[in-house]
Structure formats: structure tokens, C-alpha cells
Design a protein around this motif. Structure first.
Motif, PDB file in Angstrom:
ATOM      1  N   MET A 506       0.826  -1.211   0.000  1.00 31.10           N
ATOM      2  CA  MET A 506       0.000   0.000   0.000  1.00 31.10           C
ATOM      3  C   MET A 506       0.860   1.261   0.000  1.00 31.10           C
ATOM      4  O   MET A 506       0.478   2.281  -0.584  1.00 31.10           O
ATOM      5  CB  MET A 506      -0.924  -0.016   1.221  1.00 31.10           C
ATOM      6  CG  MET A 506      -1.945  -1.146   1.202  1.00 31.10           C
ATOM      7  SD  MET A 506      -2.938  -1.224   2.709  1.00 31.10           S
ATOM      8  CE  MET A 506      -3.816   0.312   2.630  1.00 31.10           C
ATOM      9  N   GLN A 507       2.020   1.195   0.624  1.00 36.32           N
ATOM     10  CA  GLN A 507       2.948   2.326   0.576  1.00 36.32           C
ATOM     11  C   GLN A 507       3.428   2.552  -0.855  1.00 36.32           C
ATOM     12  O   GLN A 507       3.459   3.687  -1.337  1.00 36.32           O
ATOM     13  CB  GLN A 507       4.140   2.067   1.490  1.00 36.32           C
ATOM     14  CG  GLN A 507       5.210   3.155   1.429  1.00 36.32           C
ATOM     15  CD  GLN A 507       6.380   2.880   2.359  1.00 36.32           C
ATOM     16  OE1 GLN A 507       6.195   2.341   3.454  1.00 36.32           O
ATOM     17  NE2 GLN A 507       7.588   3.239   1.937  1.00 36.32           N
ATOM     18  N   ASP A 508       3.774   1.459  -1.542  1.00 33.32           N
ATOM     19  CA  ASP A 508       4.256   1.583  -2.922  1.00 33.32           C
ATOM     20  C   ASP A 508       3.143   2.035  -3.863  1.00 33.32           C
ATOM     21  O   ASP A 508       3.420   2.682  -4.882  1.00 33.32           O
ATOM     22  CB  ASP A 508       4.827   0.250  -3.404  1.00 33.32           C
ATOM     23  CG  ASP A 508       6.168  -0.064  -2.752  1.00 33.32           C
ATOM     24  OD1 ASP A 508       6.696   0.800  -2.030  1.00 33.32           O
ATOM     25  OD2 ASP A 508       6.676  -1.190  -2.959  1.00 33.32           O
ATOM     26  N   ALA A 509       1.891   1.697  -3.551  1.00 42.45           N
ATOM     27  CA  ALA A 509       0.782   2.129  -4.409  1.00 42.45           C
ATOM     28  C   ALA A 509       0.718   3.648  -4.503  1.00 42.45           C
ATOM     29  O   ALA A 509       0.313   4.205  -5.531  1.00 42.45           O
ATOM     30  CB  ALA A 509      -0.538   1.580  -3.868  1.00 42.45           C
ATOM     31  N   ILE A 526       4.644   9.708   4.528  1.00 47.45           N
ATOM     32  CA  ILE A 526       4.441   8.420   3.868  1.00 47.45           C
ATOM     33  C   ILE A 526       2.979   8.028   4.038  1.00 47.45           C
ATOM     34  O   ILE A 526       2.535   7.684   5.137  1.00 47.45           O
ATOM     35  CB  ILE A 526       5.353   7.326   4.458  1.00 47.45           C
ATOM     36  CG1 ILE A 526       6.818   7.692   4.244  1.00 47.45           C
ATOM     37  CG2 ILE A 526       5.049   5.979   3.827  1.00 47.45           C
ATOM     38  CD1 ILE A 526       7.782   6.691   4.846  1.00 47.45           C
ATOM     39  N   MET A 527       2.259   8.126   2.938  1.00 45.57           N
ATOM     40  CA  MET A 527       0.858   7.737   2.928  1.00 45.57           C
ATOM     41  C   MET A 527       0.733   6.354   2.301  1.00 45.57           C
ATOM     42  O   MET A 527       1.372   6.068   1.288  1.00 45.57           O
ATOM     43  CB  MET A 527       0.021   8.751   2.146  1.00 45.57           C
ATOM     44  CG  MET A 527      -1.473   8.482   2.176  1.00 45.57           C
ATOM     45  SD  MET A 527      -2.397   9.785   1.322  1.00 45.57           S
ATOM     46  CE  MET A 527      -4.074   9.271   1.667  1.00 45.57           C
ATOM     47  N   CYS A 528      -0.075   5.497   2.897  1.00 43.76           N
ATOM     48  CA  CYS A 528      -0.313   4.151   2.376  1.00 43.76           C
ATOM     49  C   CYS A 528      -1.757   4.072   1.915  1.00 43.76           C
ATOM     50  O   CYS A 528      -2.660   4.549   2.612  1.00 43.76           O
ATOM     51  CB  CYS A 528      -0.056   3.099   3.456  1.00 43.76           C
ATOM     52  SG  CYS A 528       1.576   3.215   4.215  1.00 43.76           S
ATOM     53  N   GLY A 529      -1.988   3.468   0.753  1.00 48.63           N
ATOM     54  CA  GLY A 529      -3.357   3.441   0.264  1.00 48.63           C
ATOM     55  C   GLY A 529      -3.577   2.444  -0.847  1.00 48.63           C
ATOM     56  O   GLY A 529      -2.675   1.709  -1.253  1.00 48.63           O
ATOM     57  N   LYS A 530      -4.796   2.445  -1.338  1.00 49.40           N
ATOM     58  CA  LYS A 530      -5.181   1.525  -2.410  1.00 49.40           C
ATOM     59  C   LYS A 530      -6.279   2.169  -3.223  1.00 49.40           C
ATOM     60  O   LYS A 530      -7.285   2.631  -2.684  1.00 49.40           O
ATOM     61  CB  LYS A 530      -5.687   0.202  -1.822  1.00 49.40           C
ATOM     62  CG  LYS A 530      -5.942  -0.851  -2.859  1.00 49.40           C
ATOM     63  CD  LYS A 530      -4.640  -1.393  -3.415  1.00 49.40           C
ATOM     64  CE  LYS A 530      -4.898  -2.254  -4.650  1.00 49.40           C
ATOM     65  NZ  LYS A 530      -5.335  -1.444  -5.808  1.00 49.40           N
ATOM     66  N   THR A 531      -6.062   2.213  -4.534  1.00 48.89           N
ATOM     67  CA  THR A 531      -7.083   2.740  -5.437  1.00 48.89           C
ATOM     68  C   THR A 531      -8.061   1.641  -5.815  1.00 48.89           C
ATOM     69  O   THR A 531      -7.775   0.447  -5.717  1.00 48.89           O
ATOM     70  CB  THR A 531      -6.449   3.298  -6.721  1.00 48.89           C
ATOM     71  OG1 THR A 531      -5.677   2.264  -7.337  1.00 48.89           O
ATOM     72  CG2 THR A 531      -5.571   4.495  -6.431  1.00 48.89           C
ATOM     73  N   GLY A 532      -9.222   2.064  -6.274  1.00 47.84           N
ATOM     74  CA  GLY A 532     -10.218   1.133  -6.787  1.00 47.84           C
ATOM     75  C   GLY A 532     -11.028   1.798  -7.880  1.00 47.84           C
ATOM     76  O   GLY A 532     -11.345   2.990  -7.781  1.00 47.84           O
ATOM     77  N   THR A 533     -11.301   1.051  -8.931  1.00 48.55           N
ATOM     78  CA  THR A 533     -12.175   1.524  -9.997  1.00 48.55           C
ATOM     79  C   THR A 533     -13.335   0.544 -10.056  1.00 48.55           C
ATOM     80  O   THR A 533     -13.180  -0.586 -10.494  1.00 48.55           O
ATOM     81  CB  THR A 533     -11.449   1.594 -11.346  1.00 48.55           C
ATOM     82  OG1 THR A 533     -10.264   2.380 -11.192  1.00 48.55           O
ATOM     83  CG2 THR A 533     -12.337   2.211 -12.409  1.00 48.55           C
TER      84      THR A 533
END
Length: 667
Positions: A506-509, A526-533
């Protein structure tokens, strides 16, 4: 003679005893006790109720979010009214003669002898003009009251609104509420009505036979003062709430931000929203109907009731379950040729990744990797059947909150959706397996979650395995009491050591050059996350982003959904980054300010459905019209058929289908 003499004194004694009893009773009634006097209070004693101010609501930094403003009700006692200049009264309070008689007849039908509301919520200016002439309008008097005022004009769905009690409310209160009382009907105003409403006061006043007040009964011995409602300390950060609503202007969707360590909700954005001040005052009813009829349903509380497939933002959760089950480790690789074949249909990937492992699989949002993980979970040898495998998996998913209410302190929360094995069997019979449910691997299919649930999943990952129940009110009253349930850590059953490999991805995303949200990386954070479509059967795909920051000792977990906005990296991720940076650093930095201003101006709204025309009419009896003229019978409006006109049905619309072999889910 002696007998007659004795009888004489006995009879006299009886009369004396009876007389003494009657005199004692009269003394008790008139002097020693006021019970009988009070029983006749409808004739000589009147109760005037005084209404408390509702409790103030402040944000987490003690900024006032809701306060009270004085208004005045005009009261009438029909039996006391004497002839007066009705036109003058109408001019002062702003009604016509028809309105006057309607109000007066309603009050008279309710009671000729008890006072009731003639006109509600007069402004201070109207009250001042009325007081100067009130002595001319015998039988009329004013009653003090307060109404809500929302200084920042934001967070309409969070606050809800206050409205006069209905007959049903009065019945449910066991007589506590009376006509003219007010009660919270939605939002926090409803959820915390008991502590916000305070307690009514009462003044007992004696009136003589001519209905002239003689003063307070027994010097106010039985009077009570109105007690104001308790102050509520909300968890909202009003600065964050305002920014969220500005960024979501002219867009449909939701933002929920949570402080992971406490479960306190920092932002609660539902878009489109409305100004809560519109649902206050004499125009409340008209304004409510205008808002109710607005496009895209502003009254819908999307953070709690909006159902969205989580899409690719579900992948970190499934990876955590797979790590806990031991079916993968951080170095397990799968080959991605651009898609995953599940039986006879293909789940496409946005790119060809070749051999790919957990960290890069999350950063690149690889659908193929996610499908292999799901396959591994569903085909473990320890399960005796496919149903047992699915039941165990969905039970683990539900621990993260999908498919059940989180019991936020707001009414009307919905639980989300996650099919049980029984529901699949009912739909597909007994011939179903992991290939039938493969879309769950990428957060699609028979799964939906509310924005609150998505933000809470991020809080769980930020906390490395637990969550505090999300809540909107962090303290009640001067003592700022906190409910015990908001101090309990709820474990999801995943070992602490399994979180770091998922958080790496999630960090690399967000931060790696190949990450799906790399354009939303934050300077010095450092923001960690995940996109979604997320696929949307009714139009363009939804843009989704979930994340938290900073990586170590996280302060904020966030979920953003923008309907019909396409890729998660296009709208949801940037919006989340602006809010996160504002919360952590106090402002948006550098050239990101201009990008945030650009985002505020973007319009992303669903298309308004075109009205359907039931019939097209074709004139078979007329010739082609001359250039520039409308041919006869060319109208598309439905008309009664006449000779020479043949009704022609429009072409049957082609039903949109997804070919089994071309199922494409994007990141």
C-alpha cells in the motif's frame, strides 16, 4: 322521662360531632391543604411552560458547530379574545386574513380555554414590533423559544434537523411531549435528542374570575426552571469537513475519515449536501420539499447508507486473510499474462506483469494476483466442501465489518452486503464454486460496503489488527463522558506480523513510480493506500481510494468515493491526499494548492435520464413535407391514433450484457 332526656343529649351530641367533622374537613381543604385548589387549576390556575435551549454542539477543537437563536411563538386563548383590528395583527406577523382565520379556527377547535400556538417562530424583529401593540390584541401573548443555528452551514447530513413533534411522537413519549414541542428527527439531533433537549420548566400563575393574572401561585413554590440540554463534543474537525465538502462540490459520493487510535470520525461528508439552516424556521417545510426533490438525493446519508462495491480496495483485506491462513507468504509469486481464467470466463488485468508477488501486486493492483490468492483460499485441503471453504472465508471477511453494522452513533446505518453460501445455492443451485464467486477476489460481485466500513477497514490495517468502534460524539456534558464501548479494542483475528507486508504494498501504491496512486504522494509524509475503480452498471465507473497516514503511528484513515468519476487515481486519490495533508500539516503545500482548487471546480455528475416516449407516430397517409416544413405526423408526443396514422413502437433497446469470456475489471 329519663329515656327521653338521654335521647335528647345523644342526638345533640351526634349533631355536634358531625359539625366538628365538617368544620375540620373545611379547615383542611381551605387552609391545611391546596390539593382541592390545584384540582381546579383549569379555572383559576394556569401553567405556562418554558422551553429550554437545546444543547450546543462543538467540534473536536471546541469550535461551535450548532448554537441557538431566540424566536417567539404567538399564543392565543380563544375564549379570551375580544374584537380587535385583525388586519393590523396580520400585517405585523406577515399573514393574510385567510391565514388568520385558518389559524384561529384551529386553535378554537383544539380548546377554547387553553392557550395554543397561533404562529410559530417569530423573529426578534417581528417580536419587537408586536410587543409594542400586544396590549391591543386581548387573548394573545408571546412565548419564548430558541431554534438551531449552524454558523458554518455545512455537515447537513451529520446534524440532521429538529422538527415539531407528531402525534406518534407524543404517544411514544407516554405523555411527556405536548403539541408544540420539538424533537430531533434525523442525524445527531435525533440520535442524541434525549441529552440535547433538556427539561421543560413551568410557571403556575393565578387568574381571577375576570382572567386577570394575580401573580405566581404560592410565590413560585411549585414552579420549575427550564434546564438547558447538555453540550455535545463531536469528533469532527470542522476545517476538514469544510474542505471535504468543497472538494466534493458538484460531485456525488462520500468521504469518511477516522482517527485509527480512537475510532473518532474526523470528517463525515455526503455529497451533494445542503445547508442545515434551510431546515430551521417558518420555511422549513417548503425548504425540505425543495431539497427532497433535488437531483442526486441530498437527504441520503451516503457514509452510512450508500452501497458501493469496494473494488480493488478490497485486495489488502483478502491478502491479510491469505497470509493468516498460510496459503501465501510475502514472496509467493503468480504469473500475470494480462488476466485470469476462471472456468470459461476471463478476469482481465490492466497490464501484463509476468511473475509478481504480494508487494508489487498491491502497488500495481494486479487482478490476476488477487484471483490466485482467492483460489488458494477456496481450495485448501482442510475443507471438506466448497461451501465450508466459502463459509470460513466470508466469516473472516465479516470480522472487518463488511456485511454488518458498525453501530455508529447515527440512525439508519445499513449493514452492507456479502452473500452467504445459502444465498449462492439459492441463486445457482448446488453447482457453484470459487470460479462462480471469483469477482469477490477483486471486491466486485455480491459484495458491497458503505464508505464508513471502508474507512474502518483502513483503521484496522493502520492499527495492525484491531479497531475502536467508530463514533461521531466523543464527549457529553461538562464532564465529557465517553461511552465505554468506545474504549474497547475489537480484534479481527489477524496476527500483527502479517500487516507489514501488506502495508509495504500500500505504501508503494502511493509512493513508488509504478504505483496506481503515485500522483497523490505527499511531501514529507508516507501515505499508504489503495485505489479502486468500481464497475457501475448504471453509468461510468466509480472512483475509490482508501488509505491512512503516516505509515508509523497513523493519525488518519480515510475512504473517498466519487461516483461516475472513473479510475481511483483520477479523483478519489487526490481528494484523499488533500484532506490528509491538511489534517497532518495544517495546509496543502506548494503547487498542490492550485491542483486542489482545480478539483473543487470540477463537475462530475451522473447524466439525467431522458424521458421515455411510449410511441412514435408515423403518418402513412401524407406525403413528404416541403423543405423547412415539419412533416405531418412527425410529432413524438403520444396522441390518439386517427385514420392514416399507424402507431410504431420504438426499437427495442439492446440489453447490455457482459460476455462470459470478456469480463474486465479495472484497477
Amino acid at each position: 322521662m329519663d329515656n327521653l332526656f338521654n335521647r335528647k343529649y345523644i342526638i345533640q351530641g351526634l349533631f355536634i360531632v358531625v359539625a366538628l367533622i365538617l368544620l375540620g374537613q373545611l379547615f383542611y381543604i381551605q387552609v391545611a391543604s391546596d390539593r382541592y385548589f390545584l384540582s381546579a387549576n383549569s379555572n383559576v390556575l394556569r401553567k405556562k411552560y418554558t422551553f429550554p435551549a437545546r444543547g450546543v454542539i462543538v467540534d473536536r477543537n471546541n469550535n461551535v458547530l450548532v448554537q441557538n437563536e431566540p424566536v417567539y411563538d404567538l399564543m392565543v386563548t380563544p375564549n379570551l379574545v375580544k374584537p380587535f383590528d385583525t388586519a393590523a395583527l396580520c400585517r405585523i406577523i406577515g399573514i393574510d386574513m385567510k391565514g388568520f382565520y385558518k389559524r384561529f379556527n384551529k386553535a378554537r377547535n383544539q380548546s377554547r380555554y387553553q392557550r395554543s400556538v397561533f404562529e410559530k417562530q417569530l423573529s426578534v424583529q417581528t417580536y419587537a414590533a408586536l410587543q409594542e401593540r400586544l396590549s391591543r390584541f386581548v387573548g394573545f401573548e408571546t412565548q419564548n423559544r430558541t431554534v438551531r443555528h449552524y454558523p458554518d452551514s455545512v455537515a447537513g447530513q451529520f446534524f440532521g434537523y429538529v422538527k415539531e413533534v407528531s402525534e406518534k411522537d407524543i404517544e411514544k413519549s407516554n405523555g411527556y411531549f405536548r403539541p408544540g414541542d420539538y424533537i430531533g428527527k434525523a442525524g445527531v439531533e435525533r440520535q442524541y435528542n434525549d441529552v440535547l433537549q433538556g427539561e421543560r420548566g413551568v410557571e403556575n400563575t393565578i387568574y381571577n374570575a375576570r382572567n386577570v393574572p394575580q401573580g405566581s401561585y404560592l410565590n413560585g413554590k411549585f414552579d420549575t426552571l427550564a434546564i438547558s440540554g447538555e453540550t455535545l463534543v463531536s469528533s469532527l474537525d470542522i476545517r476538514l469537513q469544510k474542505l471535504g465538502e468543497q472538494l466534493m462540490h458538484n460531485k456525488v459520493g462520500s468521504i469518511v475519515a477516522i482517527e485509527p487510535s480512537t475510532g473518532e470520525v474526523l470528517a463525515f461528508v455526503s455529497s451533494p449536501t445542503y445547508d442545515p439552516n434551510l431546515l430551521v424556521g417558518r420555511q422549513q417545510g417548503n425548504n425540505y420539499m425543495d431539497i427532497f426533490g433535488s437531483p442526486n438525493r441530498p437527504l441520503t446519508v451516503r457514509p452510512l447508507s450508500g452501497y458501493y462495491s469496494p473494488g480493488s480496495s478490497f485486495k489488502p483485506l483478502d491478502d491479510l486473510i491469505a497470509l493468516q491462513e498460510g496459503v501465501i507468504d510475502p514472496n509467493t509469486t503468480f504469473n500475470c499474462p494480462g488476466g485470469y481464467w476462471a472456468g470459461n470466463h476471463l478476469v482481465r488485468c490492466e497490464h501484463v506483469d509476468g511473475n509478481i508477488s504480494l508487494r508489487k501486486g498491491l502497488a500495481r493492483s494486479c487482478n490476476t494476483y488477487a484471483c490466485y490468492v482467492y483460489q488458494k483460499l477456496m481450495t485448501q485441503g482442510k475443507y471438506k466442501s466448497k461451501i465450508a471453504a466459502y463459509d470460513d472465508w466470508q466469516a473472516k471477511v465479516r470480522k472487518f465489518g463488511i456485511g454488518s453494522r458498525l453501530d455508529l452513533d447515527m440512525p439508519f446505518e445499513r449493514p452492507g452486503r456479502l452473500f452467504t453460501s445459502e444465498e449462492y445455492t439459492k441463486r445457482f443451485g448446488k453447482y457453484w464454486g470459487y470460479t462462480t464467486t471469483i469477482s469477490l477476489a477483486i471486491g466486485q460481485g455480491e459484495m458491497s460496503a458503505t464508505p464508513l466500513q471502508m474507512a474502518n477497514i483502513m483503521a484496522i490495517i493502520a492499527n495492525r489488527g484491531y479497531y475502536i468502534k467508530p463514533h461521531l460524539i466523543k464527549g457529553i456534558g461538562d464532564k465529557k463522558d465517553v461511552k465505554k464501548e468506545y474504549l474497547v479494542k475489537n480484534s479481527v483475528g489477524i496476527d500483527y506480523n502479517h500487516f507489514d507486508p501488506v502495508i509495504d504494498g500500500m505504501q508503494d501504491a502511493v509512493n513508488a513510480p509504478y504505483g496506481t496512486a503515485r500522483d497523490s504522494a505527499l511531501p514529507d509524509i508516507i501515505m499508504c493506500g489503495k485505489t479502486g475503480t468500481v464497475q457501475n452498471p448504471h453509468g461510468k465507473n466509480h472512483s475509490v481510494f482508501i488509505g491512512f497516514a503516516p505509515r508509523d503511528n497513523p493519525k488518519i484513515a480515510i475512504a473517498v468515493i466519487v461516483e461516475n468519476a472513473g479510475f481511483g487515481s483520477a479523483y478519489a486519490a487526490p481528494i484523499a491526499s488533500y484532506l490528509t495533508e491538511t489534517y497532518l500539516k495544517g495546509k496543502i503545500s506548494g503547487n498542490r494548492v492550485d491542483r486542489a482548487e482545480w478539483m473543487k471546480k470540477q463537475v462530475v455528475l451522473p447524466e439525467v435520464p431522458k424521458p421515455k416516449v411510449p410511441f412514435l407516430l408515423k403518418d402513412t397517409a401524407t406525403k413528404t413535407a416541403a423543405p423547412g416544413q415539419t412533416p405531418a405526423g412527425s410529432t413524438t408526443l403520444p396522441v390518439v391514433p386517427r385514420p392514416g396514422l399507424t402507431p410504431v413502437k420504438p426499437e427495442t433497446p439492446v440489453k447490455k450484457t457482459i460476455e462470459n469470456k470478456k469480463l474486465q475489471i479495472t484497477r
